[in-house]
Design a protein around this motif. Sequence first.
Motif, PDB file in Angstrom:
ATOM      1  N   ASP A 174       0.892  -1.349   0.011  1.00 31.30           N
ATOM      2  CA  ASP A 174       0.019   0.166  -0.123  1.00 31.30           C
ATOM      3  C   ASP A 174       0.911   1.173  -0.068  1.00 31.30           C
ATOM      4  O   ASP A 174       2.047   1.326   0.569  1.00 31.30           O
ATOM      5  N   TRP A 202      -2.713   3.831  -3.181  1.00 27.22           N
ATOM      6  CA  TRP A 202      -2.459   2.838  -4.081  1.00 27.22           C
ATOM      7  C   TRP A 202      -2.526   1.377  -3.226  1.00 27.22           C
ATOM      8  O   TRP A 202      -2.077   1.463  -1.957  1.00 27.22           O
ATOM      9  N   PRO A 203      -3.014   0.418  -3.549  1.00 31.53           N
ATOM     10  CA  PRO A 203      -3.604   0.288  -4.917  1.00 31.53           C
ATOM     11  C   PRO A 203      -5.057   0.835  -5.200  1.00 31.53           C
ATOM     12  O   PRO A 203      -5.738   1.331  -4.059  1.00 31.53           O
ATOM     13  N   LEU A 204      -5.544   1.212  -6.385  1.00 35.53           N
ATOM     14  CA  LEU A 204      -6.655   1.916  -6.665  1.00 35.53           C
ATOM     15  C   LEU A 204      -8.019   1.263  -5.892  1.00 35.53           C
ATOM     16  O   LEU A 204      -8.900   2.125  -5.674  1.00 35.53           O
ATOM     17  N   ASP A 205      -8.091  -0.117  -6.019  1.00 34.78           N
ATOM     18  CA  ASP A 205      -9.239  -0.291  -5.381  1.00 34.78           C
ATOM     19  C   ASP A 205      -9.311  -0.216  -3.871  1.00 34.78           C
ATOM     20  O   ASP A 205     -10.362  -0.453  -3.414  1.00 34.78           O
ATOM     21  N   ARG A 206      -8.595   0.026  -3.240  1.00 32.31           N
ATOM     22  CA  ARG A 206      -8.382   0.522  -1.892  1.00 32.31           C
ATOM     23  C   ARG A 206      -8.149   2.030  -1.504  1.00 32.31           C
ATOM     24  O   ARG A 206      -7.960   2.344  -0.505  1.00 32.31           O
ATOM     25  N   LEU A 207      -8.298   2.840  -2.407  1.00 36.37           N
ATOM     26  CA  LEU A 207      -8.236   4.087  -2.208  1.00 36.37           C
ATOM     27  C   LEU A 207      -9.245   4.905  -1.472  1.00 36.37           C
ATOM     28  O   LEU A 207     -10.283   4.648  -1.303  1.00 36.37           O
TER      29      LEU A 207
END
Length: 127
Positions: free
Chosen positions: A61, A110-115
């Motif tokens: 992350d 980052w990662p974008l799905d955990r923004l």
Amino acid sequence: MSAPTATDPVPAPVARTGSRRPGVLIVLVVAVVTASLVRGLLLESYHVPSAGQAPTLEPGDRVLVLKTDHRAEAGDLALVDDDGALRVLPSTEAAGTGADVVGSIVWRFWPLDRLGPVTAPTTGVAP
């Protein structure tokens, strides 16, 4: 028959010497200095190397650390400098270590799905 000499109603722009537009070099220097000041004094990115704060933060992350907040409040994650090693700790544990608090972790990018914003996990609550 000859045409008049000034038939063009809009004259072509002529570059003048001593133009007031800043040069590209000046703009680049100002941008680099501004970015250095922001990174040095306000925000810094941090790469989470281990699973010490899983599932809140996972290895890999990338988070933003607000360096102006040296006293992390309850519910925050803090980045602390423990004898040259940077570690992520919940604010309740950071106060008891005696290590210097670098800042509070405020955003995961980052990662974008955990923004999104980052908060410390609550302890003692069953999943």
